[in-house]
Design a protein around this motif. Structure first.
Motif, PDB file in Angstrom:
ATOM      1  N   ASN A   1     -36.433 -30.093   4.345  1.00  0.00           N
ATOM      2  CA  ASN A   1     -37.625 -29.936   3.531  1.00  0.00           C
ATOM      3  C   ASN A   1     -38.410 -28.678   3.914  1.00  0.00           C
ATOM      4  O   ASN A   1     -38.720 -27.849   3.070  1.00  0.00           O
ATOM      5  CB  ASN A   1     -38.483 -31.188   3.685  1.00  0.00           C
ATOM      6  CG  ASN A   1     -39.618 -31.214   2.697  1.00  0.00           C
ATOM      7  OD1 ASN A   1     -39.453 -30.792   1.554  1.00  0.00           O
ATOM      8  ND2 ASN A   1     -40.766 -31.698   3.137  1.00  0.00           N
ATOM      9  N   CYS A   2     -38.704 -28.508   5.237  1.00  0.00           N
ATOM     10  CA  CYS A   2     -39.554 -27.387   5.648  1.00  0.00           C
ATOM     11  C   CYS A   2     -38.869 -26.470   6.647  1.00  0.00           C
ATOM     12  O   CYS A   2     -39.473 -25.549   7.176  1.00  0.00           O
ATOM     13  CB  CYS A   2     -40.874 -27.898   6.213  1.00  0.00           C
ATOM     14  SG  CYS A   2     -40.703 -28.612   7.861  1.00  0.00           S
TER      15      CYS A   2
ATOM     16  N   CYS B   1     -39.079 -35.398  10.784  1.00  0.00           N
ATOM     17  CA  CYS B   1     -39.580 -34.056  11.052  1.00  0.00           C
ATOM     18  C   CYS B   1     -41.062 -34.162  11.420  1.00  0.00           C
ATOM     19  O   CYS B   1     -41.849 -34.743  10.676  1.00  0.00           O
ATOM     20  CB  CYS B   1     -39.403 -33.182   9.805  1.00  0.00           C
ATOM     21  SG  CYS B   1     -40.363 -31.669   9.849  1.00  0.00           S
TER      22      CYS B   1
ATOM     23  N   CYS C   1     -43.440 -31.900   8.733  1.00  0.00           N
ATOM     24  CA  CYS C   1     -43.772 -32.302   7.363  1.00  0.00           C
ATOM     25  C   CYS C   1     -43.613 -33.803   7.132  1.00  0.00           C
ATOM     26  O   CYS C   1     -43.925 -34.311   6.059  1.00  0.00           O
ATOM     27  CB  CYS C   1     -42.943 -31.519   6.352  1.00  0.00           C
ATOM     28  SG  CYS C   1     -41.245 -32.102   6.246  1.00  0.00           S
TER      29      CYS C   1
ATOM     30  N   CYS D   1     -34.971 -29.534   9.483  1.00  0.00           N
ATOM     31  CA  CYS D   1     -35.529 -30.331   8.394  1.00  0.00           C
ATOM     32  C   CYS D   1     -35.160 -29.703   7.051  1.00  0.00           C
ATOM     33  O   CYS D   1     -35.432 -28.521   6.821  1.00  0.00           O
ATOM     34  CB  CYS D   1     -37.052 -30.384   8.542  1.00  0.00           C
ATOM     35  SG  CYS D   1     -37.838 -31.132   7.104  1.00  0.00           S
TER      36      CYS D   1
ATOM     37  N   SER E   1     -38.157 -26.840   9.625  1.00  0.00           N
ATOM     38  CA  SER E   1     -38.601 -26.961  11.012  1.00  0.00           C
ATOM     39  C   SER E   1     -37.461 -27.516  11.856  1.00  0.00           C
ATOM     40  O   SER E   1     -36.600 -28.251  11.365  1.00  0.00           O
ATOM     41  CB  SER E   1     -39.801 -27.900  11.083  1.00  0.00           C
ATOM     42  OG  SER E   1     -39.962 -28.367  12.403  1.00  0.00           O
TER      43      SER E   1
ATOM     44  N   TYR F   1     -40.842 -35.514   6.954  1.00  0.00           N
ATOM     45  CA  TYR F   1     -39.586 -35.869   6.286  1.00  0.00           C
ATOM     46  C   TYR F   1     -38.789 -36.867   7.134  1.00  0.00           C
ATOM     47  O   TYR F   1     -38.647 -36.697   8.341  1.00  0.00           O
ATOM     48  CB  TYR F   1     -38.762 -34.598   6.043  1.00  0.00           C
ATOM     49  CG  TYR F   1     -37.364 -34.867   5.531  1.00  0.00           C
ATOM     50  CD1 TYR F   1     -37.111 -34.992   4.173  1.00  0.00           C
ATOM     51  CD2 TYR F   1     -36.303 -35.017   6.427  1.00  0.00           C
ATOM     52  CE1 TYR F   1     -35.833 -35.260   3.709  1.00  0.00           C
ATOM     53  CE2 TYR F   1     -35.025 -35.288   5.978  1.00  0.00           C
ATOM     54  CZ  TYR F   1     -34.792 -35.411   4.616  1.00  0.00           C
ATOM     55  OH  TYR F   1     -33.531 -35.682   4.168  1.00  0.00           O
TER      56      TYR F   1
END
Ligand code: ADP
Ligand code: ZN
Ligand code: ZN
Length: 730
Positions: free
Chosen positions: A476-477, A434, A437, A474, A479, A439
């Motif tokens: 995690n974020c 990503c 972030c 992603c 995106s 990731y």
């Protein structure tokens, strides 16, 4: 009589030799037997016979029966077994299993027999008795020759089983069972009788007259080493001895095999990973029963059950694949050295880029050095051009091919020639990340990043094989800006299709060669296509002799340079030199384009000048200064298990024991530490390690003491392995 037996169970607590009574059975050392063990009857191996036993005779049980009518394991191999147990800290049964085809032990394959029929009638007489409209019978009769044998199944297929059975009934045919050997089929070419060059002649003489020496045959790619091997073997066979010739698995190409088959015919047995279980078993049996006296094979063929060995050859001796990196771990060269000493025969290590260790031994006079510095046809080695990839980016070229490489490829294809592109990464791209972030998609069971495979649109773990959906968002974020990392073989293939739609593009890597004969099919297709390009991992670097390859491109040379172990530079040197050796083997001049982000690295300068000795001097000095092999021995003790706490406990206990030991040998311990392994988890097992570097002088003695120290505290839930000079520390 009493027999010492190793039972075929892989349980740490039965890693012992048990005594049995032979009763009235006729048993020899090395034979497989059935023995009672606990509540069960299991397979075991007799390793020794003796008149007496120190155990309570009333409690000793009898061997139930023998399994084969011959000894599976020779006397030499029993001695080797004891050597390996001590040297590598292996379990008896794990080492013993290396000596036999796996499928034989589990009883999955057996010798096959087939019904064979023989024609015993008189054609003229029989024809009179047949009806005019018995078409099948007449055809069969015409087909049969007097006193000739046929497989019944073949005849059934051609003429129907009713017809064949009819002939049997009438007594025209007799029938019996005959042992049938499954043997792998090879395209056999005609044996070329070559006039040896002076260099070849000299090499052959030195090997044949040197007694039980170890020779290092240092010959550039295309210098004719294979012919040296074959001539030496021919001589050994004439003297009624046997021969072992090892090659890396991936260079067991149809070419090499057909050369050997052409010269040695039925006398050669071939062992490699592409054989079916039945083929492997039958080849093994042919060797054991003395029907094949030459064994050509990959690493495990060093355990071939030959007797009276007259020569052992290890081609491409620098290859990593000669060291077994999973349990049971061993070094093929140690085993070869053992068998050489046992049989008092020469050992030949051949390479265009010898391992530093071997060249060092040659320098010190432990090995006899034989050099073949020129190619057979006197052709120059192809020119190697280094291209700075940072310069390409600065010039606005973001494609994986430099402008120089594209120029050469254009020329190559325009002249209807072939190219090979080497990239040491399968899959499409190395990872998915990503941008927002940072990731990176990782395997859930292993601490490694996943590799994107575009053809399946999946992420794959190259350690455990697990598959995952490709990233689009992603986790995690959230995106959606996902980017792919460094390129792999699939990506290169896609680019080539786009740039050269009319050129045949083939790919060879672990993914495309997993089917039976996968290698062979790709190589055949490549050799029959022009213009064409073969993209591949290190699999394509070895032994191939394609006449029309004029361009070799190393897409990303640095890939292997920056792996974090002491051998990475050495490995890069040999990999690229081998790869370069694929170009310009015929009339047309060859070119090698080496793409790198570190164009001034010393390894590349030596590579470009084909200066092995220069590289050797530089590298061996670095090793000496940094105290790495061959000046020290590296020992890695690897612990892994699902319960991390338990793993830590065991390693801590072992660490303390070794700490005590190190106080007695202060001078010898150059380095000693315990840590989490670089890949902290594989298949959900936590991995920790102790790393030790020992000075060479007392290394063997200290290693034995380290084994002892570690054995004092272990736990069945934590697996424990010892590696000596491991190729990878991951
Ligand atoms: P290496 O294993 O050293 O890379 P090879 O054994 O593959 O080299 O030999 C390269 C080529 O030279 C092969 O095609 C081989 O058949 C050929 N060759 C070997 N020895 C001779 C010889 N004495 N005369 C002619 N050709 C030879
Ligand atoms: Zn993100
Ligand atoms: Zn995994």
């Amino acid at each position: 009589m009493f027999a010492e037996v190793i039972v075929d169970l892989s349980n740490a607590s039965v890693d012992k030799i048990f005594d049995y009574n032979t009763g009235d059975l006729n048993v020899v050392a090395g034979q497989r037997v059935y023995v009672p063990f606990g509540k069960f009857n299991i397979e075991g191996f007799v390793v020794r016979l003796k008149e007496d036993t120190t155990y309570d005779k009333s409690k000793i049980k009898n061997i139930i029966s023998v399994i084969d009518d011959f000894a599976c394991v020779t006397e030499e191999m029993i001695e080797l077994l004891h050597f390996m147990i001590k040297h590598y800290h292996l379990k008896y049964i794990d080492a013993l299993r290396l000596f036999l085809p796996a499928e034989m032990r589990t009883g999955k394959v057996k010798s096959l027999s087939k019904k064979v029929v023989e024609f015993v009638g008189n054609k003229q007489e029989i024809i009179k008795t047949l009806r005019k409209n018995a078409k099948n019978q007449i055809e069969l009769l015409n087909f049969l020759d007097n006193n000739k044998k046929y497989y019944k199944s073949d005849l059934n297929e051609k003429f129907s089983s009713t017809t064949v059975n009819k002939f049997l009934q009438l007594g025209f045919l007799t029938e019996k069972d005959e042992e049938y050997t499954r043997s792998p089929q090879y395209l056999i070419k005609e044996d070329k009788k070559l006039n040896h060059t002076n260099l070849q002649e000299r090499a052959i003489t030195q090997i044949l007259t040197g007694g039980e020496k170890t020779h290092l045959l240092f010959g550039v790619t295309g210098s004719g080493k294979t012919e040296v091997y074959m001539s030496v073997i021919e001589d050994v066979i004439k003297n009624n001895k046997t021969a072992i010739m090892l090659v890396p698995d991936i260079s067991l190409t149809p070419q090499v095999l057909s050369n050997f088959k052409a010269r040695f015919k039925e006398d050669v047995a071939i062992l490699h990973s592409g054989l079916s279980a039945g083929e492997r078993f039958d080849e093994w049996k042919r060797i054991r029963l003395g029907r094949a006296r030459i064994v050509v094979g990959a690493r495990s063929a060093i355990f071939a059950p030959l007797t009276n060995v007259g020569i052992i050859i290890i081609d491409e001796e620098h290859e990593q694949s000669y060291n077994s990196e999973s349990n049971p771990r061993y070094f093929t060269k140690d085993i070869a050295e053992f068998r050489k000493n046992y049989n008092h025969c020469p050992l030949v290590l051949g390479s265009a880029t010898p391992s530093l260790e071997s060249f060092n031994k040659a320098e010190k006079g432990e090995y006899n050095l034989i050099e073949m510095p020129v190619r057979i046809n006197g052709k120059e080695m192809p020119k190697i051009q280094i291209v700075d990839m940072l310069g390409e980016i600065r010039a606005g070229n973001s494609c994986p091919f430099s402008r120089t490489l594209m120029y050469e490829l254009d020329n190559c294809f325009a002249n209807n020639n072939q190219a090979m592109l080497f990239i040491n990464r399968r899959g499409f791209s190395s990872f998915m990340r990503c941008i927002d972030c940072g990731y990176i998609a990782k395997c859930t069971d292993c601490d490694v990043s996943l590799v994107y495979h575009k053809d399946e649109d999946k992420l794959k773990c190259h350690y455990c094989g697990k598959r995952f959906n490709a990233l689009t968002i992603c986790p995690n974020c959230k995106s959606t800006r996902i980017r792919q990392g460094a390129v792999g073989t699939q990506k290169i293939v896609e680019e080539l299709h786009r740039l050269y739609p009319n050129v045949k593009v083939l790919r060879m890597d672990n993914d495309t060669t997993s089917v039976k004969n996968g290698h062979q099919k790709i190589l055949e297709e490549f050799s029959n296509s022009k213009p064409a390009v073969l993209v591949g991992t290190q699999m394509i670097a070895k032994g191939h002799d394609f006449k029309d390859v004029t361009v070799v491109g190393i897409i990303d040379a640095d890939q292997s340079l920056y792996q974090s172990d002491f051998k990475s530079v050495e490995r890069t040197f040999s990999l690229i030199t081998q790869m370069a050796g694929r170009a310009g083997r015929n009339e047309a001049e060859g070119k090698v384009i080496l793409q790198t982000y570190a164009p001034r690295h010393y390894a590349y300068k030596f590579i470009a000048n084909y200066n092995y000795k220069g590289f050797y001097s530089k590298e061996i000095n670095l090793r000496e200064t940094a105290k790495f092999p061959p000046f020290t021995t590296i020992i890695r003790l690897l612990y892994s298990g699902e319960n991390e706490q338990l793993v830590k406990e065991i390693i801590k206990a072992n660490y303390n024991e070794i700490l005590n030991l190190s106080n007695d040998y202060k001078e010898d311990f150059v380095y000693f530490d315990a840590m989490k392994s670089p890949i902290g988890r594989i298949q959900n097992k936590y991995r920790y390690q102790i790393l030790i570097r020992l000075k060479q002088d007392n290394a063997r003695e200290i290693i034995d003491k380290i084994y002892e120290a570690c054995d004092r505290i272990q736990n069945p839930k934590v697996s424990f392995f010892v590696e000596i000079n491991p190729a990878s520390l991951s």
